[in-house]
Design a protein around this motif. Structure first.
Motif, PDB file in Angstrom:
ATOM      1  N   GLN A   1      -3.572   8.592   1.450  1.00  0.00           N
ATOM      2  CA  GLN A   1      -3.828   9.737   2.042  1.00  0.00           C
ATOM      3  C   GLN A   1      -4.401  10.829   1.394  1.00  0.00           C
ATOM      4  O   GLN A   1      -5.411  11.490   1.674  1.00  0.00           O
ATOM      5  N   ALA A   2      -3.869  10.805   0.069  1.00  0.00           N
ATOM      6  CA  ALA A   2      -4.257  11.874  -0.861  1.00  0.00           C
ATOM      7  C   ALA A   2      -5.684  11.622  -1.313  1.00  0.00           C
ATOM      8  O   ALA A   2      -6.545  12.768  -1.504  1.00  0.00           O
ATOM      9  N   TRP A   3      -6.182  10.239  -1.543  1.00  0.00           N
ATOM     10  CA  TRP A   3      -7.513   9.997  -1.810  1.00  0.00           C
ATOM     11  C   TRP A   3      -8.366  10.550  -0.498  1.00  0.00           C
ATOM     12  O   TRP A   3      -9.637  10.973  -1.082  1.00  0.00           O
ATOM     13  N   LEU A   4      -8.039  10.225   0.561  1.00  0.00           N
ATOM     14  CA  LEU A   4      -8.610  10.505   1.874  1.00  0.00           C
ATOM     15  C   LEU A   4      -9.026  12.043   1.976  1.00  0.00           C
ATOM     16  O   LEU A   4     -10.078  12.467   2.333  1.00  0.00           O
ATOM     17  N   VAL A   5      -7.898  12.710   1.375  1.00  0.00           N
ATOM     18  CA  VAL A   5      -8.077  14.134   1.787  1.00  0.00           C
ATOM     19  C   VAL A   5      -9.428  14.807   0.673  1.00  0.00           C
ATOM     20  O   VAL A   5     -10.043  15.483   0.642  1.00  0.00           O
ATOM     21  N   VAL A   6      -9.153  14.012  -0.783  1.00  0.00           N
ATOM     22  CA  VAL A   6     -10.593  14.323  -1.465  1.00  0.00           C
ATOM     23  C   VAL A   6     -11.865  14.160  -1.033  1.00  0.00           C
ATOM     24  O   VAL A   6     -12.937  14.779  -1.473  1.00  0.00           O
ATOM     25  N   VAL A   7     -12.057  12.840  -0.335  1.00  0.00           N
ATOM     26  CA  VAL A   7     -13.168  12.313   0.053  1.00  0.00           C
ATOM     27  C   VAL A   7     -13.508  13.708   1.283  1.00  0.00           C
ATOM     28  O   VAL A   7     -14.788  13.621   1.124  1.00  0.00           O
ATOM     29  N   ASP A   8     -12.491  13.808   2.168  1.00  0.00           N
ATOM     30  CA  ASP A   8     -12.959  14.829   3.045  1.00  0.00           C
ATOM     31  C   ASP A   8     -13.447  16.187   2.546  1.00  0.00           C
ATOM     32  O   ASP A   8     -14.328  16.636   3.289  1.00  0.00           O
ATOM     33  N   ARG A   9     -12.888  16.477   1.452  1.00  0.00           N
ATOM     34  CA  ARG A   9     -13.627  17.902   0.649  1.00  0.00           C
ATOM     35  C   ARG A   9     -15.160  17.579   0.117  1.00  0.00           C
ATOM     36  O   ARG A   9     -15.794  18.599   0.433  1.00  0.00           O
ATOM     37  N   ASP A  10     -15.231  16.228  -0.159  1.00  0.00           N
ATOM     38  CA  ASP A  10     -16.638  15.926  -0.702  1.00  0.00           C
ATOM     39  C   ASP A  10     -17.544  15.973   0.734  1.00  0.00           C
ATOM     40  O   ASP A  10     -18.514  16.483   0.653  1.00  0.00           O
ATOM     41  N   LEU A  11     -17.172  15.295   1.806  1.00  0.00           N
ATOM     42  CA  LEU A  11     -17.895  15.348   2.960  1.00  0.00           C
ATOM     43  C   LEU A  11     -18.018  16.786   3.667  1.00  0.00           C
ATOM     44  O   LEU A  11     -19.230  17.171   4.035  1.00  0.00           O
ATOM     45  N   LYS A  12     -17.206  17.860   3.395  1.00  0.00           N
ATOM     46  CA  LYS A  12     -17.495  19.276   3.649  1.00  0.00           C
ATOM     47  C   LYS A  12     -18.506  19.789   2.755  1.00  0.00           C
ATOM     48  O   LYS A  12     -19.275  20.422   3.349  1.00  0.00           O
TER      49      LYS A  12
ATOM     50  N   MET B   1       0.848  -1.269   0.011  1.00  0.00           N
ATOM     51  CA  MET B   1       0.333   0.156   0.010  1.00  0.00           C
ATOM     52  C   MET B   1       1.206   1.285  -0.002  1.00  0.00           C
ATOM     53  O   MET B   1       1.709   1.309   0.778  1.00  0.00           O
ATOM     54  N   GLU B   2       0.626   2.060  -0.842  1.00  0.00           N
ATOM     55  CA  GLU B   2       1.420   3.544  -1.100  1.00  0.00           C
ATOM     56  C   GLU B   2       0.431   4.276   0.118  1.00  0.00           C
ATOM     57  O   GLU B   2      -0.514   4.835  -0.414  1.00  0.00           O
ATOM     58  N   HIS B   3       1.113   4.659   1.074  1.00  0.00           N
ATOM     59  CA  HIS B   3       0.471   5.311   2.188  1.00  0.00           C
ATOM     60  C   HIS B   3       0.199   6.835   1.631  1.00  0.00           C
ATOM     61  O   HIS B   3      -1.118   7.387   2.077  1.00  0.00           O
ATOM     62  N   ARG B   4       0.949   7.264   1.259  1.00  0.00           N
ATOM     63  CA  ARG B   4       0.777   8.535   0.552  1.00  0.00           C
ATOM     64  C   ARG B   4      -0.518   8.906  -0.509  1.00  0.00           C
ATOM     65  O   ARG B   4      -1.118   9.794  -0.196  1.00  0.00           O
ATOM     66  N   GLU B   5      -0.489   7.976  -1.357  1.00  0.00           N
ATOM     67  CA  GLU B   5      -1.473   8.143  -2.407  1.00  0.00           C
ATOM     68  C   GLU B   5      -2.850   8.041  -1.388  1.00  0.00           C
ATOM     69  O   GLU B   5      -3.750   8.525  -2.076  1.00  0.00           O
TER      70      GLU B   5
END
Length: 134
Positions: free
Chosen positions: A7-18, A1-5
């Motif tokens: 995390q990047a996907w989770l950041v955009v998920v969080d933007r959608d949640l916002k 698992m590429e942890h950094r990638e």
């Protein structure tokens, strides 16, 4: 698992949640746009799991297509598949007109979308737990 990638996907998920929260609870609620961002969040959570498994996610917005790419018996596949009905909002909330672009639920209740938000937030937390992300 590429942890950094991942995390990047989770950041955009969080933007959608916002965006969902803003469209539900902001000064001018817009449940159709909140539903669009629900679809986006679920799509991106599915892609997060694909990236975590070392796969390149396809350029698809169809949640069922993404779930089908997860390994057979993936412990979170059913939970994501249960939200596949949101795929309809990928175009319905963005394009006016007739046919496939008609609003599927013109009077979409805020309470219904709020329920989807709750499911998505729980799913996100469970994915983080599943992936062992602190």
């Amino acid at each position: 698992m590429e942890h950094r990638e991942v995390q990047a996907w989770l950041v955009v998920v969080d933007r959608d949640l916002k965006a969902i929260r803003n469209n539900l609870y902001g000064p001018e609620p817009e449940p159709q746009m909140a539903a669009y961002h629900c679809q986006q969040a679920v799509e991106k959570l599915a892609k997060t799991l694909l990236v975590a498994a070392g796969m390149m996610p396809p350029k698809s917005h169809d949640i069922d297509v993404l779930v089908a790419r997860l390994t057979t018996g993936h412990p979170l596949a059913e939970r994501i598949a249960a939200l596949a009905h949101l795929t309809t909002f990928i175009s319905a909330s963005r394009y006016p007109g007739a046919g496939i672009f008609d609003d599927p639920l013109p009077d979409l209740p805020i309470s219904e979308v709020a329920g989807w938000l709750s499911e998505i937030e729980t799913l996100r937390a469970d994915i983080i737990c599943f992936l062992g992300i602190p």
